[in-house]
Scaffold this motif. Structure first.
Motif, PDB file in Angstrom:
ATOM      1  N   UNK A 119      20.171  -8.025  16.545  1.00 20.58           N
ATOM      2  CA  UNK A 119      18.839  -7.506  16.860  1.00 20.58           C
ATOM      3  C   UNK A 119      18.725  -6.044  16.453  1.00 20.58           C
ATOM      4  N   UNK A 120      19.726  -5.228  16.760  1.00 17.15           N
ATOM      5  CA  UNK A 120      19.661  -3.795  16.465  1.00 17.15           C
ATOM      6  C   UNK A 120      19.707  -3.546  14.957  1.00 17.15           C
ATOM      7  N   UNK A 121      20.519  -4.319  14.254  1.00 18.85           N
ATOM      8  CA  UNK A 121      20.583  -4.188  12.796  1.00 18.85           C
ATOM      9  C   UNK A 121      19.256  -4.619  12.173  1.00 18.85           C
ATOM     10  N   UNK A 122      18.674  -5.675  12.703  1.00 15.77           N
ATOM     11  CA  UNK A 122      17.382  -6.167  12.229  1.00 15.77           C
ATOM     12  C   UNK A 122      16.295  -5.105  12.441  1.00 15.77           C
ATOM     13  N   UNK A 123      16.331  -4.437  13.586  1.00 16.40           N
ATOM     14  CA  UNK A 123      15.359  -3.382  13.894  1.00 16.40           C
ATOM     15  C   UNK A 123      15.416  -2.259  12.856  1.00 16.40           C
ATOM     16  N   UNK A 124      16.614  -1.883  12.447  1.00 16.11           N
ATOM     17  CA  UNK A 124      16.746  -0.811  11.459  1.00 16.11           C
ATOM     18  C   UNK A 124      16.154  -1.235  10.122  1.00 16.11           C
ATOM     19  N   UNK A 125      16.432  -2.481   9.723  1.00 15.55           N
ATOM     20  CA  UNK A 125      15.868  -2.971   8.467  1.00 15.55           C
ATOM     21  C   UNK A 125      14.349  -3.069   8.538  1.00 15.55           C
ATOM     22  N   UNK A 126      13.837  -3.498   9.673  1.00 17.31           N
ATOM     23  CA  UNK A 126      12.390  -3.638   9.844  1.00 17.31           C
ATOM     24  C   UNK A 126      11.704  -2.277   9.800  1.00 17.31           C
ATOM     25  N   UNK A 127      12.288  -1.297  10.466  1.00 13.17           N
ATOM     26  CA  UNK A 127      11.705   0.057  10.437  1.00 13.17           C
ATOM     27  C   UNK A 127      11.694   0.600   9.012  1.00 13.17           C
ATOM     28  N   UNK A 128      12.781   0.403   8.290  1.00 18.03           N
ATOM     29  CA  UNK A 128      12.846   0.853   6.896  1.00 18.03           C
ATOM     30  C   UNK A 128      11.774   0.168   6.056  1.00 18.03           C
ATOM     31  N   UNK A 129      11.575  -1.117   6.278  1.00 20.19           N
ATOM     32  CA  UNK A 129      10.553  -1.871   5.551  1.00 20.19           C
ATOM     33  C   UNK A 129       9.161  -1.316   5.833  1.00 20.19           C
ATOM     34  N   UNK A 130       8.871  -1.052   7.108  1.00 21.15           N
ATOM     35  CA  UNK A 130       7.555  -0.522   7.468  1.00 21.15           C
ATOM     36  C   UNK A 130       7.318   0.856   6.861  1.00 21.15           C
ATOM     37  N   UNK A 131       8.357   1.674   6.827  1.00 25.09           N
ATOM     38  CA  UNK A 131       8.209   3.006   6.246  1.00 25.09           C
ATOM     39  C   UNK A 131       7.959   2.933   4.742  1.00 25.09           C
ATOM     40  N   UNK A 132       8.548   1.951   4.085  1.00 24.47           N
ATOM     41  CA  UNK A 132       8.271   1.756   2.661  1.00 24.47           C
ATOM     42  C   UNK A 132       6.798   1.404   2.446  1.00 24.47           C
ATOM     43  N   UNK A 133       6.269   0.534   3.295  1.00 18.79           N
ATOM     44  CA  UNK A 133       4.852   0.190   3.196  1.00 18.79           C
ATOM     45  C   UNK A 133       3.980   1.392   3.512  1.00 18.79           C
ATOM     46  N   UNK A 134       4.339   2.120   4.563  1.00 17.69           N
ATOM     47  CA  UNK A 134       3.543   3.239   5.037  1.00 17.69           C
ATOM     48  C   UNK A 134       3.459   4.356   4.003  1.00 17.69           C
ATOM     49  N   UNK A 135       4.452   4.439   3.133  1.00 18.04           N
ATOM     50  CA  UNK A 135       4.416   5.450   2.076  1.00 18.04           C
ATOM     51  C   UNK A 135       3.335   5.136   1.044  1.00 18.04           C
ATOM     52  N   UNK A 136       2.835   3.889   1.047  1.00 23.06           N
ATOM     53  CA  UNK A 136       1.807   3.477   0.088  1.00 23.06           C
ATOM     54  C   UNK A 136       0.417   3.424   0.721  1.00 23.06           C
ATOM     55  N   UNK A 137       0.349   2.813   1.896  1.00 22.61           N
ATOM     56  CA  UNK A 137      -0.918   2.641   2.611  1.00 22.61           C
ATOM     57  C   UNK A 137      -0.629   2.623   4.104  1.00 22.61           C
ATOM     58  N   UNK A 138      -1.635   2.884   4.946  1.00 24.11           N
ATOM     59  CA  UNK A 138      -1.433   2.733   6.385  1.00 24.11           C
ATOM     60  C   UNK A 138      -1.065   1.295   6.735  1.00 24.11           C
ATOM     61  N   UNK A 139      -0.373   1.130   7.850  1.00 30.08           N
ATOM     62  CA  UNK A 139       0.133  -0.180   8.255  1.00 30.08           C
ATOM     63  C   UNK A 139      -0.349  -0.509   9.669  1.00 30.08           C
TER      64      UNK A 139
END
Length: 260
Positions: A119-139
């Protein structure tokens, strides 16, 4: 723009317990579902031609799964994070002109916490994924995040400290996610509202006495705060052990460009 999110704990079951009535009465532009527990071809969901339907099925039968019903046509749809797949069907991302919408069913750490490391490892990957999206458009992120973030977010905080969904580790991951540039829309509008819950145990009279947890969320990129006009928990709606949560955004206040 009206959005809703609901962990339906089995979509076929929920359809027989008021799901369609909720959609018809509230008429969200987009409704996101978690824990659909479906395989392809197992349901013919008659919600009207206005809704485009997107499903992410878990490989394991009768397990997890997510869906999005949208009146707004997306530019693209993506399933999963690193690859365009997700074996447990936990994530769907829709790209629109001015924003991304991500619905998620976060893995549970399990009662014995045996899945907490994953779960904790998944959370880190998910946060990284969201930040990649957020760098392009709001999420816009919604779904069952399987964590009560603060003591105000569950009835018996002291008794549940260290339990699945209220471990220090899970709560810290939520704190990190918010600190990285996202806002909990309900707490933004109602920072001190207590006894506002979205999930209740199936044990007798637990929901009747409102002994619950707030584990279903709408988060947005912090620069979308000005667009938030309403955030709601529809605790009066039955059909699942979770209730729907809803968000209303002013579309003319959604700024597509990234603002540092």
């Amino acid at each position: 723009m009206k959005l809703a999110s609901w962990n339906v704990n089995g979509l076929r079951s929920c359809v027989n317990k008021g799901f369609l009535e909720y959609v018809n009465q509230t008429a969200p532009d987009i409704i996101c579902l978690q824990e659909t527990k479906l395989q392809e071809g197992q349901i013919n969901l008659e919600v009207g031609e206005d809704y485009r339907q997107y499903f992410n099925y878990a490989e394991k039968k009768g397990y997890a799964g997510t869906a999005v019903l949208s009146k707004i046509s997306p530019r693209s749809v993506y399933y999963g994070m690193e690859e365009n797949s997700e074996p447990e069907g936990r994530i769907i991302t829709l790209e629109f002109d001015a924003y991304y919408l991500v619905t998620v069913y976060t893995p549970n750490a399990k009662r014995d916490l045996s899945r907490l490391p994953y779960r904790l490892e998944w959370e880190d990957r998910f946060r990284h994924y969201l930040l990649q999206l957020d760098a392009k458009k709001p999420v816009i992120i919604c779904g069952d995040l399987n964590v009560a973030h603060q003591e105000i977010d569950l009835k018996n905080a002291k008794a549940n400290r260290g339990n699945s969904g209220f471990t220090n580790e899970e709560r810290e991951k939520m704190t990190m996610l918010l600190a990285s540039g996202f806002t909990d829309t309900f707490r933004y509008l109602y920072p001190e509202r207590a006894e506002a819950y979205s999930w209740w145990s199936n044990m007798p009279k637990v929901r009747e006495r409102n002994v619950g947890w707030r584990i279903d969320y709408f988060l947005v990129s912090t620069r979308l705060r000005a667009a938030i006009t309403d955030a709601r928990i529809d605790a009066h709606v039955f059909g699942s052990d979770h209730c729907p949560v809803a968000l209303t955004l002013s579309t003319d206040r959604i700024v597509p460009a990234h603002i540092p």
